[in-house]
Design an enzyme around this catalytic site. Sequence first.
Site, PDB file in Angstrom:
ATOM      1  CG  ASP A   1      10.661   0.865 -11.187  1.00  0.00           C
ATOM      2  OD1 ASP A   1       9.501   1.039 -10.754  1.00  0.00           O
ATOM      3  OD2 ASP A   1      11.677   1.284 -10.588  1.00  0.00           O
ATOM      4  N   GLY A   2       7.413  -0.616 -12.115  1.00  0.00           N
ATOM      5  CA  GLY A   2       6.482  -1.453 -11.373  1.00  0.00           C
ATOM      6  C   GLY A   2       6.815  -1.614  -9.908  1.00  0.00           C
TER       7      GLY A   2
ATOM      8  CG  ASP B   1      -3.036   4.663  -5.568  1.00  0.00           C
ATOM      9  OD1 ASP B   1      -1.920   4.358  -5.092  1.00  0.00           O
ATOM     10  OD2 ASP B   1      -3.236   4.789  -6.778  1.00  0.00           O
TER      11      ASP B   1
ATOM     12  CG  ASP C   1      -6.527   7.000 -12.025  1.00  0.00           C
ATOM     13  OD1 ASP C   1      -6.754   8.195 -12.308  1.00  0.00           O
ATOM     14  OD2 ASP C   1      -5.416   6.608 -11.630  1.00  0.00           O
TER      15      ASP C   1
ATOM     16  NE  ARG D   1      -8.141   1.117  -9.767  1.00  0.00           N
ATOM     17  CZ  ARG D   1      -7.037   1.447  -9.094  1.00  0.00           C
ATOM     18  NH1 ARG D   1      -6.708   2.707  -8.944  1.00  0.00           N
ATOM     19  NH2 ARG D   1      -6.244   0.515  -8.606  1.00  0.00           N
TER      20      ARG D   1
ATOM     21  NE  ARG E   1      -3.778   0.512  -1.722  1.00  0.00           N
ATOM     22  CZ  ARG E   1      -3.182   0.844  -2.869  1.00  0.00           C
ATOM     23  NH1 ARG E   1      -3.511   0.208  -3.991  1.00  0.00           N
ATOM     24  NH2 ARG E   1      -2.270   1.767  -2.914  1.00  0.00           N
TER      25      ARG E   1
ATOM     26  N   GLY F   1      -0.542  -0.537 -13.100  1.00  0.00           N
ATOM     27  CA  GLY F   1       0.802  -0.520 -13.661  1.00  0.00           C
ATOM     28  C   GLY F   1       1.897  -0.991 -12.738  1.00  0.00           C
TER      29      GLY F   1
ATOM     30  CE  LYS G   1       1.445   3.229  -4.209  1.00  0.00           C
ATOM     31  NZ  LYS G   1       0.880   4.315  -3.362  1.00  0.00           N
TER      32      LYS G   1
ATOM     33  N   GLY H   1      -3.973   1.806 -16.090  1.00  0.00           N
ATOM     34  CA  GLY H   1      -4.448   0.533 -15.576  1.00  0.00           C
ATOM     35  C   GLY H   1      -3.533   0.177 -14.424  1.00  0.00           C
TER      36      GLY H   1
END
Length: 457
Positions: free
Chosen positions: A129-130, A268, A258, A190, A183, A96, A117, A94
Amino acid sequence: MADLTQALARPHPERAIETLGDAFYDAVSGARFPQATLRWRNGRAATQVGLADLTDEEWMAHFGRFEPLEGSLPQPLALRYHGHQFRTYNPDIGDGRGFLFAQLRDGAGRLMDLGTKGSGQTPYSRFGDGRLTLKGAVRELLATEMLEALGVPTSRTFSIIETGEALERNDEPSPTRGAVLFRLSHGHIRIGTFQRLAYLRDAESMTRLVDYCLQRFYGEPGGGDGPARLLRHVIDRTAVLAARYMAAGFVHGVLNTDNINVTGESFDYGPWRFAPTWDPGFTAAYFDHAGLYAFGRQAEAIHWNCMQLAVALRTVSEAPPLIDALDAFGDAYQQAIIDALFWRLGVKPLGDARDRATVEAIERGLRETGTGIDTFFHNSFGGAIPDHLGIAFDDARAALADHAPRKPRDHPYWAGPPCSMLIDEVEALWSAIDQRDDWSPLAEKVASIRYMGQALA
């Protein structure tokens, strides 16, 4: 024209995603960063969605501190999805390290998403850690600018803000600098979004999602044969995407379900590369040991992903119309590769079997000679392949003799060298930032990419 300019001068916020309901996302909060330094704002994209007049402080408030855009989403939403990753199904993914921050309309009336992002952890971060490295943000900027110039449907890098964090990574020298990237894209729904609902056997939500995509992205009513119509749209759009990748010499690297959205817009960017030559086995990801997503296999990979969308849509549709839609991918791709290669060559298709023969002759010449992709298209723009490229292109030269140019070769760009984006230059641009904090080579490169885009457009 005045009305259009006025429409672009102010944002038109939306909250369309909320009509799907909270079963599709989780409300989250963005990370707080030690410091924030604005490194990139895309004025061209901002103009298209009415945000060009933001001051730098307002820009930082929204895209560095995640203060909501007035009238759009009151809180960021981490979207839920599953996906096949290198053809292994994973139900534990998902958003993340990103989220949907806002929705708004562009000057053409299209629904657009502003997604992040590197904005912090979410319920789907698992052990991550995102965060995003600054190098990763710079690489995504270079990819999206180059692809946009080369006619590939792509998300656009809207904003990069350095966060003042030192990040530890296993695949690059650490500690390394952190960033948050925004972005702008035409939707973040997706194939994996549909797969999750099929996994949960949630037919009601599946129908709602199909209707949402048809209405919001394609301007069509839902209901009835909606699943098959949506699949056909995705087939058509993703066939174009695959063909445009090839004409650009681009390898995405991670074409998981995804990472393919239902508008056929590339996004991505991780381990992407531009192929130096027409090498079907060229890969971008060091971990793609089997070459699953190699340059020459990208159409196959995207078609396979569309098959997974069809499998998911069986939750709400009979099989025959979905199979019919899937069967159309081959023909759609064959036409799309003709259009894409001729567009980059600057010539018009004839509309008959000679077009395909011309494409095959060009591909054969590129493979046999190892001529650089960028060099070939630059030197041959307008349809005249130079003699010095060799006799391997004789068939292509003869085939192109019947094709008229789509625009004259009179832009000053054609008098200079081709604009490329091979890995050595990417590393050199990053090195200037990393070693000297010198952003001028990056700015100059983006300007040169956009100059090429003007010549091609």
